[in-house]
Design an enzyme around this catalytic site. Structure first.
Site, PDB file in Angstrom:
ATOM      1  CG  ASN A  10      -1.908   1.128   1.227  1.00  0.00           C
ATOM      2  OD1 ASN A  10      -1.802   2.075   0.457  1.00  0.00           O
ATOM      3  ND2 ASN A  10      -2.879   1.059   2.124  1.00  0.00           N
ATOM      4  NE  ARG A  91      -5.837   2.309  -0.839  1.00  0.00           N
ATOM      5  CZ  ARG A  91      -5.676   3.526  -0.329  1.00  0.00           C
ATOM      6  NH1 ARG A  91      -4.508   3.884   0.183  1.00  0.00           N
ATOM      7  NH2 ARG A  91      -6.661   4.391  -0.330  1.00  0.00           N
ATOM      8  CG  HIS A 179     -11.678   5.584   1.425  1.00  0.00           C
ATOM      9  ND1 HIS A 179     -12.255   6.807   1.677  1.00  0.00           N
ATOM     10  CD2 HIS A 179     -10.344   5.753   1.600  1.00  0.00           C
ATOM     11  CE1 HIS A 179     -11.328   7.677   2.012  1.00  0.00           C
ATOM     12  NE2 HIS A 179     -10.147   7.065   1.968  1.00  0.00           N
ATOM     13  NE  ARG A 239      -6.813  13.689   0.801  1.00  0.00           N
ATOM     14  CZ  ARG A 239      -7.052  12.393   0.613  1.00  0.00           C
ATOM     15  NH1 ARG A 239      -7.859  12.005  -0.358  1.00  0.00           N
ATOM     16  NH2 ARG A 239      -6.496  11.490   1.395  1.00  0.00           N
ATOM     17  CD  GLU A 383      -7.874   0.387   3.257  1.00  0.00           C
ATOM     18  OE1 GLU A 383      -8.320   1.240   2.478  1.00  0.00           O
ATOM     19  OE2 GLU A 383      -6.965   0.615   4.079  1.00  0.00           O
TER      20      GLU A 383
END
Length: 401
Positions: A10, A91, A179, A239, A383
């Site tokens: 990742n 990922r 996501h 963000r 994940e």
């Protein structure tokens, strides 16, 4: 694949996380071990892994990312001894309008993925750099791209289309959602824990440094807050989340910021960090809410705005779903901040939602009271397991979901 492993990478802009899974079916939920290099490009990078305390490492100024990947490969190779690597799963944040399921990588796939870099500039380049290095140096190892956009392929067209001239839809501009690996895990874990109830109107709040919500029905994505890019939706660590496009035009036309300056502002200098002036992490900002003067005021308003944006967006998903049966928190903030969960749930009391304070403080799997009309849960995401599961499928095994 006897005795072999699957490595999951990742790759972010300043860190590379990895996990090593046994390539067996059913696939274990817990990796053999995991770790990460963090602080890439900064003054003090370090490496840590299961059973090993983080320690400082040196990364060259010219190719720090390449050096970080080399260190990870050396550490994994040493710890594996002679165990073979069945595949490396990556990922990859953006699969564009072409890739919806995890895919074996070749030169053509890599070329397509490069074209999506402008859609995910914080993440896509770094995953592709790792893929390119490994394709060049270890072409014998299968590599699999696992896409964060893929889970949202089930979104109805009315949720995908942007209110631009229709020709832009025809040219591929659309709401993608992100996501997805986290939400894919939730679809599995929530069904296991809550049975048929999870198949109802479920909202999952993935709250980390990046943050989004996903409205699910029958464990499929039907609405989500991130759209064309990972800038949309909720306020995040650095963000903006959803922002009036007129504000962007103003910054460029009146304040004369360049395209690059605006991009940096929206991705790196805004959100919790920008409003608070303290940190991008709620747990740090919470220590300053009682400070006097401007510092305390900014800490308070940053957290208030963060919670308000979550609550407003949950309200929009409740409307899209026609109600809500379950609200689930996941990812770093969602799993570990009882304060943020409590604030969000207090503002959602109008839904008949009632929190169990003791369960919330203990980060229990169910944190709502017995009288709550909405079940509220906390579910750790995984994940890496989703990426390893998809990879095992591609390799020919059928893991248990």
């Amino acid at each position: 694949m006897s005795n072999s492993v699957i490595i999951v990478l990742n790759c972010g802009s300043s860190s590379i996380k990895f996990a090593v899974f046994e390539a067996v079916s059913p696939l274990p939920r817990k990796p053999l071990w995991n770790g990460k290099v963090q602080g890439i490009g900064g003054p003090g990078p370090d490496f840590g892994e299961t059973g090993v305390q983080p320690f400082a490492i040196e990364l060259g100024a010219e190719h720090p990312y390449h050096d970080a990947l080399r260190i990870i490969r050396e550490r994994i190779t040493a710890r594996l001894e002679d165990r073979p690597v069945a595949a490396i799963a990556h990922r990859v944040v953006h699969g564009g309008s072409k890739y919806f399921e995890s895919t074996r990588i070749d030169a053509g796939v890599l070329r397509d993925l490069r074209s999506y870099v402008p859609l995910a500039p914080l993440h896509q380049p770094f995953a592709l750099e790792a893929i390119e290095i490994l394709l060049r140096e270890r072409p014998d190892i299968v590599q699999i791209a696992c896409f964060d956009t893929g889970f949202h392929h089930s979104l109805p067209k009315v949720e995908q289309i942007l209110p631009l001239p229709y020709e832009w839809w025809q040219r591929g501009m659309r709401r993608y959602g992100f996501h997805g690996l986290s939400y894919a895990y939730m679809a599995t874990a929530l069904a296991e824990r809550h049975g048929e109830r999870a198949r109802g109107r479920t909202i999952v709040a993935h709250l980390g440094s990046g943050a989004s919500l996903c409205g699910m029905q029958q464990l499929q994505s039907v609405a989500t807050t991130m759209g064309f890019s990972a800038l949309d939706g909720l306020m995040m660590g650095t963000r903006t989340g959803a922002l009036d496009p007129g504000a962007v035009l103003y910054l460029m036309e009146i304040e004369k910021l360049t395209l690059q300056e605006v991009g940096h502002l929206l991705y790196h200098d805004s959100g919790l960090l920008g409003v608070s002036g303290i940190s991008s992490e709620p747990r740090v900002i919470l220590r300053h809410v009682r400070d006097s003067g401007e510092a305390g005021e900014r800490a308070r308003i940053a957290l208030d705005l963060f919670v308000r944006r979550i609550v407003r967006e949950i309200g929009s998903l409740v409307a899209a779903l026609g109600g809500v049966d379950m609200l689930v928190f996941t990812a770093g903030i969602g799993e570990h901040s009882e304060e943020i969960r409590a604030r969000v749930c207090a503002d959602l009391a109008w839904l008949g939602l009632e929190l169990d304070e003791q369960a919330n403080a203990a980060h229990a799997p169910v944190i709502s009271s017995a009288d709550s009309r909405v079940l509220v849960g906390v579910e750790p995401t995984n994940e890496e397991w989703v990426a390893a599961r998809d990879t095992l499928c591609i390799l020919g095994a059928q893991p248990s979901s």
